[in-house]
Design a protein around this motif. Structure first.
Motif, PDB file in Angstrom:
ATOM      1  N   GLU B 110       0.534  -1.075  -0.360  1.00 10.09           N
ATOM      2  CA  GLU B 110       0.033  -0.037   0.264  1.00 10.09           C
ATOM      3  C   GLU B 110       1.078   1.404  -0.115  1.00 10.09           C
ATOM      4  N   LEU B 111       2.056   1.624   0.975  1.00  9.70           N
ATOM      5  CA  LEU B 111       2.936   2.579   1.056  1.00  9.70           C
ATOM      6  C   LEU B 111       3.326   2.595  -0.358  1.00  9.70           C
ATOM      7  N   ALA B 112       3.899   1.495  -1.273  1.00 13.74           N
ATOM      8  CA  ALA B 112       4.919   1.234  -2.371  1.00 13.74           C
ATOM      9  C   ALA B 112       3.858   2.023  -3.202  1.00 13.74           C
ATOM     10  N   SER B 113       2.794   1.789  -3.643  1.00  8.11           N
ATOM     11  CA  SER B 113       1.545   2.552  -4.093  1.00  8.11           C
ATOM     12  C   SER B 113       1.300   3.488  -4.191  1.00  8.11           C
ATOM     13  N   MET B 114       2.057   4.004  -2.695  1.00 10.43           N
ATOM     14  CA  MET B 114       1.419   5.123  -2.658  1.00 10.43           C
ATOM     15  C   MET B 114       2.742   6.248  -2.716  1.00 10.43           C
ATOM     16  N   SER B 115       3.893   5.898  -2.408  1.00  9.34           N
ATOM     17  CA  SER B 115       5.395   6.409  -2.936  1.00  9.34           C
ATOM     18  C   SER B 115       5.127   6.679  -4.397  1.00  9.34           C
ATOM     19  N   VAL B 116       4.907   4.941  -5.401  1.00  7.71           N
ATOM     20  CA  VAL B 116       5.211   5.798  -6.935  1.00  7.71           C
ATOM     21  C   VAL B 116       4.130   6.523  -7.416  1.00  7.71           C
ATOM     22  N   TYR B 117       2.919   6.205  -6.976  1.00  7.89           N
ATOM     23  CA  TYR B 117       1.485   6.727  -7.781  1.00  7.89           C
ATOM     24  C   TYR B 117       1.650   8.551  -7.016  1.00  7.89           C
ATOM     25  N   GLU B 118       2.749   9.080  -6.428  1.00  3.36           N
ATOM     26  CA  GLU B 118       2.780   9.915  -5.608  1.00  3.36           C
ATOM     27  C   GLU B 118       1.538  10.673  -5.525  1.00  3.36           C
ATOM     28  N   GLU B 119       1.140  10.138  -4.284  1.00  7.54           N
ATOM     29  CA  GLU B 119       0.412  10.030  -3.138  1.00  7.54           C
ATOM     30  C   GLU B 119       0.950  10.322  -1.338  1.00  7.54           C
ATOM     31  N   ILE B 120       1.933  10.355  -1.762  1.00  6.42           N
ATOM     32  CA  ILE B 120       3.117  10.374  -0.561  1.00  6.42           C
ATOM     33  C   ILE B 120       3.156  11.843  -1.012  1.00  6.42           C
ATOM     34  N   ASP B 121       3.784  12.591  -2.268  1.00  9.33           N
ATOM     35  CA  ASP B 121       4.561  14.385  -2.338  1.00  9.33           C
ATOM     36  C   ASP B 121       2.992  14.542  -2.382  1.00  9.33           C
ATOM     37  N   ALA B 122       1.871  14.406  -2.804  1.00 10.89           N
ATOM     38  CA  ALA B 122       0.495  15.074  -2.472  1.00 10.89           C
ATOM     39  C   ALA B 122       0.100  15.041  -1.358  1.00 10.89           C
ATOM     40  N   LEU B 123       0.828  14.286  -0.158  1.00 10.21           N
ATOM     41  CA  LEU B 123       0.037  14.005   1.284  1.00 10.21           C
ATOM     42  C   LEU B 123       0.841  15.334   1.637  1.00 10.21           C
ATOM     43  N   LYS B 124       2.423  15.646   1.640  1.00 11.22           N
ATOM     44  CA  LYS B 124       3.933  16.542   2.015  1.00 11.22           C
ATOM     45  C   LYS B 124       2.559  17.890   1.744  1.00 11.22           C
ATOM     46  N   THR B 125       2.154  17.977   0.072  1.00 17.56           N
ATOM     47  CA  THR B 125       2.384  19.231  -0.233  1.00 17.56           C
ATOM     48  C   THR B 125       0.894  20.026   0.111  1.00 17.56           C
ATOM     49  N   MET B 126       0.063  18.992   0.809  1.00 24.07           N
ATOM     50  CA  MET B 126      -0.591  19.520   1.791  1.00 24.07           C
ATOM     51  C   MET B 126      -1.136  19.492   3.209  1.00 24.07           C
ATOM     52  N   ASP B 127       0.649  19.618   3.798  1.00 17.60           N
ATOM     53  CA  ASP B 127       1.558  19.663   5.320  1.00 17.60           C
ATOM     54  C   ASP B 127       1.106  18.810   5.981  1.00 17.60           C
ATOM     55  N   ILE B 128       0.241  17.401   5.339  1.00 18.53           N
ATOM     56  CA  ILE B 128       0.559  16.166   6.348  1.00 18.53           C
ATOM     57  C   ILE B 128       1.153  15.306   5.889  1.00 18.53           C
ATOM     58  N   ASN B 129       2.204  15.270   7.335  1.00 15.60           N
ATOM     59  CA  ASN B 129       3.243  14.490   7.139  1.00 15.60           C
ATOM     60  C   ASN B 129       2.767  12.978   7.521  1.00 15.60           C
TER      61      ASN B 129
END
Lengths: 277, 255
Positions: B110-129
């Motif tokens: 789940e986390l790898a897929s979120m990393s690959v598909y920029e979801e982690i980046d999206a969280l960072k842009t929303m100031d969500i750690n």
């Protein structure tokens, strides 16, 4: 879309092609602090691959700047630097006069980004995706968040899709949800990475109108990276042509049209109007 | 040289993620909904398969040890042997391997897929750690669920041993004799020993699986590789730490 026709419609004043106006709830909520962006000598390499070779770019507050360039010229990397997802090897990025890579930098503005891949959270519904920022930062109570989310979805033409999971949406619909998500953050600066790729011409027009509305009515500073020449000339106050890690031309749409540089003309002239290679 | 660098990089990354996760545990009370969601996946949904594994593990222990002890005339000790083996070693290790394989792999994917598909980046842009939002709930849920799962599997494993001891014609031990011996030998210290191990293994599995997932770059192929890497690393670290934790517990007289 014909460029001249687009420009004429633009002059008539942000008329939405599908008759859809800004959602009133969201319109009352959005307030831009009108921040400018200044990029100076930005360089970035990934190993031996020098992606950005000294980018200088000035974006005035409330302005919409479109960055055009071939694939692999570093457009998305530039956006990732502006939003802070990448650290530059050299150079600085000032947003609202503050260097975002300064260790003492305190974020006083909101920057949001619409990713090329949409980057929606697959385990959350459309409503939860759009309202995530507001919920996590406890900006409003649940009722107001729901209203804002509905209003943002109405703007992007997805009213009534709140309970759907992202896996049930088409690529274009996902992009529109990502745009709604970026809008509810009430950004001072919004970055669009290929906002119309994968969208049909009607939806491309809606996105173009939305960018114009944000510029005209809210005066949000916007940076748009796109391959879509029609969209670029439709929404841009100024255009930057990025080639091989450098900005080779920067000016108003008229300046770019009149530019004699071969690389610029080759890029902006419709490909099927050029002689067969 | 690259291997050495990579070892220190991964070790540093794991420790750094653990520290950041511990820091964000302060936000646990505000994220009870996310933690309970994870508890449901990690704990509740693992109960049926956990029961099956424990039942047969207890049974096979009794099946192997029972006849040998019977030949020596000390078959009444089967209960204590099965009980102690499960409580101290097999329970925590089996539950950890089950959680790493069943839940850790899903966590990494789940986390790898979120990393690959920029979801982690999206969280960072929303100031969500991402550590607060994604890692901390999984960490707390694993650390809480694993000891409970160990107790559950211990109890079912004991029962499996009791059934096999009773029906095995070479042993034919009654439930009462089996459980009396088990109660005599399995004391509170032994029980705590297993729970301490379970808690530590929970930390290892959640941090390793989240770390590997968050660091994944590339595409679908890399997601698959990340899952394999996370599960194998979790297994290895669980077994290595099992030895050292046992040594430490012995040193402090807790074994």
């Amino acid at each position: 879309m014909d460029m001249q026709e687009s420009a004429e419609k633009k002059e008539r004043g942000g008329d939405s092609g599908n008759g859809r106006g800004m959602g009133s709830v969201l319109l009352g909520y959005l307030k831009s602090a009108r921040v400018g962006v200044s990029i100076r000598g930005l360089r970035k390499s990934f190993g031996a691959n020098h992606v950005l070779k000294g980018i200088d770019l000035e974006v005035s507050p409330g302005e919409t700047v479109v960055i055009l360039g071939k694939s692999g010229t570093g457009k998305s990397v530039l956006l990732r630097h502006i939003i802070g997802l990448e650290k530059p090897d050299a150079g600085m990025i000032l947003i609202g006069g503050e260097d975002i890579n300064d260790p003492d930098f305190k974020k006083g503005h909101v920057v949001s980004m619409v990713f090329q891949s949409s980057a929606l959270f697959n385990s959350l519904t459309v409503e939860e995706n759009v309202g995530l920022y507001l919920k996590e930062h406890k900006v409003f109570d649940d009722g107001k968040i729901r209203n804002l989310v509905s209003s943002a979805l109405e703007i992007v033409g997805l009213e009534g899709k709140e309970s759907i999971m992202p896996s049930m949406l088409s690529g274009g619909m996902k992009r529109r949800v990502a745009t709604a998500r970026a809008l509810v953050m009430n950004p001072d600066l919004i970055l669009f990475d290929e906002p119309t790729s994968g969208l049909d011409p009607m939806m491309t027009r809606t996105v173009g109108d939305l960018i114009c509305d944000l510029k005209d009515k809210i005066e949000i500073t916007q940076i748009v990276v796109t391959h879509d020449i029609d969209l670029a000339f439709y929404v841009a106050d100024r255009l930057a042509i990025l080639s091989e890690g450098r900005i080779i031309e920067y000016g108003t749409p008229e300046d770019i049209r009149c530019c004699k540089d071969y690389a610029v003309q080759e890029f902006i002239t419709p490909q099927f109007e050029q002689p067969r290679r | 040289m690259n291997g050495v660098m990579s070892f220190f990089k991964v070790t540093g990354g794991l420790v750094s993620l653990l520290m950041e996760t511990l820091y964000w545990c302060k936000a646990a009370l505000k994220n009870t909904d996310k933690i309970s969601d994870q508890l449901l996946v990690i704990g509740y949904q693992t109960l049926p398969v956990g029961a099956l594994i424990a039942l047969f593990s207890g049974g096979v222990l009794a099946l192997q040890a029972g006849p040998t002890l019977a030949r020596l005339g000390i078959e009444e000790n089967v209960g204590g042997l099965v009980g102690l083996s499960l409580v101290k070693e097999l329970g925590p290790v089996m539950a950890s391997i089950l959680i790493a394989g069943r839940v850790g792999s899903a966590m990494t994917a789940e986390l790898a897929s979120m990393s690959v598909y920029e979801e982690i980046d999206a969280l960072k842009t929303m100031d969500i750690n991402p550590v607060r939002y994604l890692v901390m709930p999984r960490f707390i849920a694993t650390v809480l669920a694993l000891p409970v799962l160990v107790i559950y599997m211990d109890v079912i494993g004991w029962f499996g041993g009791a059934v096999v001891s009773a029906i095995n014609p070479e042993v034919q031990l009654s439930f009462s004799v089996y459980y009396r011996n088990l109660a005599d030998l399995v004391d509170f210290t032994a029980f705590c020993n297993g729970l301490i191990k379970a808690g530590i293994f929970g930390v290892i599995i959640s941090i390793v699986c989240c770390y590997v997932g968050l660091k994944t770059k590339g595409g679908p192929r890399e997601i698959g590789t990340a899952v394999t890497k996370a599960v194998v690393l979790s297994f290895v670290l669980v077994l290595v730490f099992d030895y050292y934790v046992t040594r430490i517990l012995l040193f402090f007289g807790l074994d």
